[in-house]
Design a protein around this motif. Sequence first.
Motif, PDB file in Angstrom:
ATOM      1  N   PRO A  15     -21.565   3.886  -8.000  1.00  0.00           N
ATOM      2  CA  PRO A  15     -22.310   4.561  -9.069  1.00  0.00           C
ATOM      3  C   PRO A  15     -22.251   6.083  -8.992  1.00  0.00           C
ATOM      4  O   PRO A  15     -22.763   6.756  -9.889  1.00  0.00           O
ATOM      5  CB  PRO A  15     -23.751   4.065  -8.853  1.00  0.00           C
ATOM      6  N   HIS A  16     -21.633   6.619  -7.945  1.00  0.00           N
ATOM      7  CA  HIS A  16     -21.613   8.067  -7.730  1.00  0.00           C
ATOM      8  C   HIS A  16     -20.207   8.603  -7.989  1.00  0.00           C
ATOM      9  O   HIS A  16     -19.254   8.227  -7.294  1.00  0.00           O
ATOM     10  CB  HIS A  16     -22.065   8.400  -6.307  1.00  0.00           C
ATOM     11  N   ALA A  17     -20.083   9.448  -8.990  1.00  0.00           N
ATOM     12  CA  ALA A  17     -18.778  10.012  -9.336  1.00  0.00           C
ATOM     13  C   ALA A  17     -18.140  10.663  -8.112  1.00  0.00           C
ATOM     14  O   ALA A  17     -18.800  11.330  -7.320  1.00  0.00           O
ATOM     15  CB  ALA A  17     -18.950  11.042 -10.447  1.00  0.00           C
ATOM     16  N   GLY A  18     -16.855  10.413  -7.959  1.00  0.00           N
ATOM     17  CA  GLY A  18     -16.122  11.010  -6.854  1.00  0.00           C
ATOM     18  C   GLY A  18     -16.196  10.245  -5.547  1.00  0.00           C
ATOM     19  O   GLY A  18     -15.537  10.633  -4.586  1.00  0.00           O
ATOM     20  N   PHE A  19     -16.960   9.153  -5.490  1.00  0.00           N
ATOM     21  CA  PHE A  19     -17.109   8.401  -4.244  1.00  0.00           C
ATOM     22  C   PHE A  19     -16.597   6.979  -4.446  1.00  0.00           C
ATOM     23  O   PHE A  19     -17.031   6.274  -5.364  1.00  0.00           O
ATOM     24  CB  PHE A  19     -18.568   8.381  -3.801  1.00  0.00           C
ATOM     25  N   HIS A  20     -15.676   6.550  -3.565  1.00  0.00           N
ATOM     26  CA  HIS A  20     -14.979   5.281  -3.721  1.00  0.00           C
ATOM     27  C   HIS A  20     -14.971   4.530  -2.389  1.00  0.00           C
ATOM     28  O   HIS A  20     -14.932   5.149  -1.324  1.00  0.00           O
ATOM     29  CB  HIS A  20     -13.541   5.521  -4.188  1.00  0.00           C
ATOM     30  N   LEU A  21     -14.974   3.208  -2.462  1.00  0.00           N
ATOM     31  CA  LEU A  21     -14.997   2.364  -1.263  1.00  0.00           C
ATOM     32  C   LEU A  21     -13.711   1.561  -1.162  1.00  0.00           C
ATOM     33  O   LEU A  21     -13.291   0.911  -2.131  1.00  0.00           O
ATOM     34  CB  LEU A  21     -16.183   1.390  -1.302  1.00  0.00           C
ATOM     35  N   ALA A  22     -13.098   1.573   0.005  1.00  0.00           N
ATOM     36  CA  ALA A  22     -11.907   0.773   0.270  1.00  0.00           C
ATOM     37  C   ALA A  22     -12.108  -0.025   1.543  1.00  0.00           C
ATOM     38  O   ALA A  22     -12.860   0.380   2.431  1.00  0.00           O
ATOM     39  CB  ALA A  22     -10.668   1.665   0.391  1.00  0.00           C
ATOM     40  N   GLY A  23     -11.430  -1.148   1.632  1.00  0.00           N
ATOM     41  CA  GLY A  23     -11.524  -1.985   2.823  1.00  0.00           C
ATOM     42  C   GLY A  23     -11.356  -3.441   2.460  1.00  0.00           C
ATOM     43  O   GLY A  23     -11.623  -3.855   1.325  1.00  0.00           O
ATOM     44  N   ASP A  24     -10.927  -4.237   3.446  1.00  0.00           N
ATOM     45  CA  ASP A  24     -10.724  -5.659   3.173  1.00  0.00           C
ATOM     46  C   ASP A  24     -12.029  -6.395   2.890  1.00  0.00           C
ATOM     47  O   ASP A  24     -12.016  -7.527   2.424  1.00  0.00           O
ATOM     48  CB  ASP A  24      -9.974  -6.322   4.333  1.00  0.00           C
ATOM     49  N   TRP A  25     -13.175  -5.745   3.140  1.00  0.00           N
ATOM     50  CA  TRP A  25     -14.486  -6.364   2.951  1.00  0.00           C
ATOM     51  C   TRP A  25     -15.067  -6.074   1.568  1.00  0.00           C
ATOM     52  O   TRP A  25     -16.113  -6.601   1.213  1.00  0.00           O
ATOM     53  CB  TRP A  25     -15.452  -5.854   4.027  1.00  0.00           C
TER      54      TRP A  25
END
Length: 468
Positions: free
Chosen positions: A418-428
């Motif tokens: 929900p926060h612009a500019g922040f992204h999550l990566a990972g096999d989970w």
Amino acid sequence: MDGGAGKSPDAIVVGGGFAGLAAATLLAERGARVLLLEARPYLGGRARSWIDPETGSTVDNGQHLFMGCYRDTLLLLARLGTRDRLDLQARLSVPFVDPGGGVSSFSLPRLPLFSWSLLAGLLRFPGLTYRERLGLLRVAREVRRRTDRGPATAALDDVSVSSWLGALGQSGRADERLWHPLAIAALNEEPERASAAMFLPVLKGLFLSGADGSRLGVPHVGLSDLYAEPAAHYLRARGSDVRLRVQVREVLFDHGRCAGVLLADGARLAAPGVIAAVPPAELLEMLPAEIASRPFFAGCARLETSPIVSVYLWFGGPVTDLPYAGLIGGEWQWLFNRRAFAGRGGAGSGVTLVRSAARSFVEASRGALVRKALDDLHRFFPASRRLALRHSLVIKEKRAALAPARGSLALRPTWRTPHAGFHLAGDWTATGLPATIEGAVISGHACARQVLEEGRPSPSAGHAGLTR
């Protein structure tokens, strides 16, 4: 950083495993200047390798299998120029060994259509009656039905793999010889606990990806040489920076938008895009409390992990000519022959025995685990009793991978926060796959594309950056 001294990077990637390196290298390929931060003194995370000093053998921290349907992973290796370091079978063939040493194989013959080949392979599956082999087709039909008609995968999330297979009329022997070994290896979870929703994409890759997609592959180099070190070289050659032993204390936000990171030494690094490619527990530690407590991130704290234990054994002579094999009814589920992979053997002949979902093993002593491994080796390869053990190594990954427990699908967050500019990566994360290398790479590539969407590449002093 090269080519941009004194300038903020276009993106910061936190974490140097498959997900983080996939994200960083795709960004660099598209002209962005990336800063990759890794807290450990090495890249690779849970998928790395090193040289065992006593034997000279290349050792991975757990054996990883690849598949021909790992499209994003193959794209990553092609980008790095290391695709030729991965050996894929010409055709799917999986050997199985019974106690006493009997060997059988699940193989797909060469027929004009893959569906015919799959049908023939299932109808010849070893160790089952003809009636049980016919029963295997019910699973294949159900996988195709759910793919063609699109029944919600989420509906299977509260159903265990065991229950789902039982509802499809699978016999105990079919479970023992095929479905359960496959599920445990792919999901790193016991079939009684694992979500059927996460087994379904595994079976899609096996049954619906064609002859090329269903093949298994193993790198003939260590994992670090397959992707981690080549990725570091790729990034630095394109003006990006890789920093090891750098701990991120906190992700910074400004009026709800991600603004960069705060390091453990107090330094602040600004960037318009941050990709966090770290496990969920580490993610929550580096988020401000008011952000971590929000509903989007709440499920991360409830995700479970499952351990993998590997035992490396070296002998003076070869144990088997098989490159790898499933051990039917063994304490250890898979054996890998180190001498079958060029450049990995070092001195002597080595094998690796692997136990996934190893909760009952992970607290055992090194000596006890070596004895268990030798017991299985002698039981499945009786001639190995004549070989003297020269060296052993035990590797415990206590939090090896996300445990795809029933009901966990909804807990996995999307790549876009929900926060612009922040992204999550990972096999989970919500990859649609269990915790696999392919899932990690898919997530990394998706995050990179999201960062690129936020600012189109354009030339700037000394490099192609992202407009902001």
